[in-house]
Design an enzyme around this catalytic site. Sequence first.
Site, PDB file in Angstrom:
ATOM      1  N   ASP A 175      -3.352   1.593   7.108  1.00  0.00           N
ATOM      2  CA  ASP A 175      -2.441   1.243   6.021  1.00  0.00           C
ATOM      3  C   ASP A 175      -2.152  -0.256   5.979  1.00  0.00           C
ATOM      4  O   ASP A 175      -2.100  -0.855   4.902  1.00  0.00           O
ATOM      5  CB  ASP A 175      -1.140   2.029   6.167  1.00  0.00           C
ATOM      6  CG  ASP A 175      -1.367   3.534   6.059  1.00  0.00           C
ATOM      7  OD1 ASP A 175      -2.274   3.937   5.304  1.00  0.00           O
ATOM      8  OD2 ASP A 175      -0.648   4.295   6.734  1.00  0.00           O
ATOM      9  N   GLU A 198      -1.468  -1.273  -5.570  1.00  0.00           N
ATOM     10  CA  GLU A 198      -2.669  -0.552  -5.965  1.00  0.00           C
ATOM     11  C   GLU A 198      -2.367   0.379  -7.131  1.00  0.00           C
ATOM     12  O   GLU A 198      -1.235   0.838  -7.302  1.00  0.00           O
ATOM     13  CB  GLU A 198      -3.215   0.249  -4.789  1.00  0.00           C
ATOM     14  CG  GLU A 198      -2.233   1.253  -4.215  1.00  0.00           C
ATOM     15  CD  GLU A 198      -2.796   2.008  -3.031  1.00  0.00           C
ATOM     16  OE1 GLU A 198      -4.031   2.148  -2.964  1.00  0.00           O
ATOM     17  OE2 GLU A 198      -2.012   2.453  -2.181  1.00  0.00           O
ATOM     18  N   ASP A 225       0.861  -1.178   0.000  1.00  0.00           N
ATOM     19  CA  ASP A 225       0.000   0.000   0.000  1.00  0.00           C
ATOM     20  C   ASP A 225       0.899   1.231   0.000  1.00  0.00           C
ATOM     21  O   ASP A 225       1.761   1.381   0.868  1.00  0.00           O
ATOM     22  CB  ASP A 225      -0.908   0.002   1.230  1.00  0.00           C
ATOM     23  CG  ASP A 225      -1.770   1.246   1.306  1.00  0.00           C
ATOM     24  OD1 ASP A 225      -2.578   1.455   0.381  1.00  0.00           O
ATOM     25  OD2 ASP A 225      -1.635   2.013   2.281  1.00  0.00           O
TER      26      ASP A 225
END
Length: 386
Positions: free
Chosen positions: A351, A269, A185
Amino acid sequence: MKQKRAYKYRFYPTEVQKRILAQTFGCCRYVYNWALRLRTDAYYKENKRLYYNDMSAALTQLKKQAEMRWLTDVSSVSLQQALRHLDRAFLNFFEGRGKYPVFKKKRNQQSATYADTAFTWGGKQFTLAKMADPLDIRWSRPLPKGARPSTVTVSKDRADRYFVSILVEEEIKQYEPSAQSIGADLGLKNFVILSTGETVGNSRFFHKDEKKLAKAQRKLAKKKKGSKNRAKARRKVARIHARIADRRRDFLHKLSTRLIRENQTVCVETLAVKNMVKNPKLSKAISDVGWSEFVFQLEYKAEWYGRNLVKIDKFYPSSKRCFDCGHILESLSLDIRHWVCPECGVAHDRDVNAARNIHAAGLTVFEACGEAVRPGRVKARSGKPR
């Protein structure tokens, strides 16, 4: 499988070589801009497309003009390569991979490309066309044994540093298969948070030198245009920018190489960085962090070393989704870094929870359709949960 790979080195030219390179850079820039103007006018005024062969024939006629004889003072191969670069830029534009080509400027980075007919490689030294002496290259790492360079690109950055990029075709040894996989992330407070719980801090390279850069820019603004002192101040500003860029690039290369080496599958992502930098409060921090370059490095290194990279769709709610029960919050503002799931009562670090969701979603998508795609390519994009 053989791959084309570029090896970049710094070199220190003599005064004669600097003069020849300055002429070459200027001629390549002029030919590129001249061809861009011709192709633009033909497209918008005559609704006609010109291609490399058309521009190559026009360049031959241009060099025959008396006032353009100075174009013959440099290697003709570099001028032809400038036309090829413009042709590639137009192809990228028409296929949606890039913006419309723009004119090259004298103060920006300068470069010239030499094909194998325009340089001499003796195994240890490079001698470019129109030069009597070889380049004084600092060989920070050796070229592959038996490598035969196909093209050489010489560049000069705004800090007046000279570099040579040597393109060779080599057999890149792939890493041994690994059973490990990971989700990543991307963030601002920490650059990347892994699904294992590991966090890699954001070094904020621009922020560390921002005051020094601002001071140098204020001095530059006070110098008289065209003076030698202004040129010195401009180089000082350029050196600070180069220091920031070099440190950021070194950090990204080391981190991306480590993740590719340790894991068979990396899930990340997809971020719309172009839209995110429109935020007036976060644009500077987002530009400084280098997300796009990091993902780009993961892509080509995964292809080189036989790893898998999975990109998760940008609409996937990785932060708002509870990893334990799958409950999705209606909203989650950026200032909330920890939250408790209302369904199962599990406390989450925002996170870490996002990284675990990215990891799980990436593996699910990869197992469903990953076998049909060769390693290294972006495997799939997970859709927005229903």
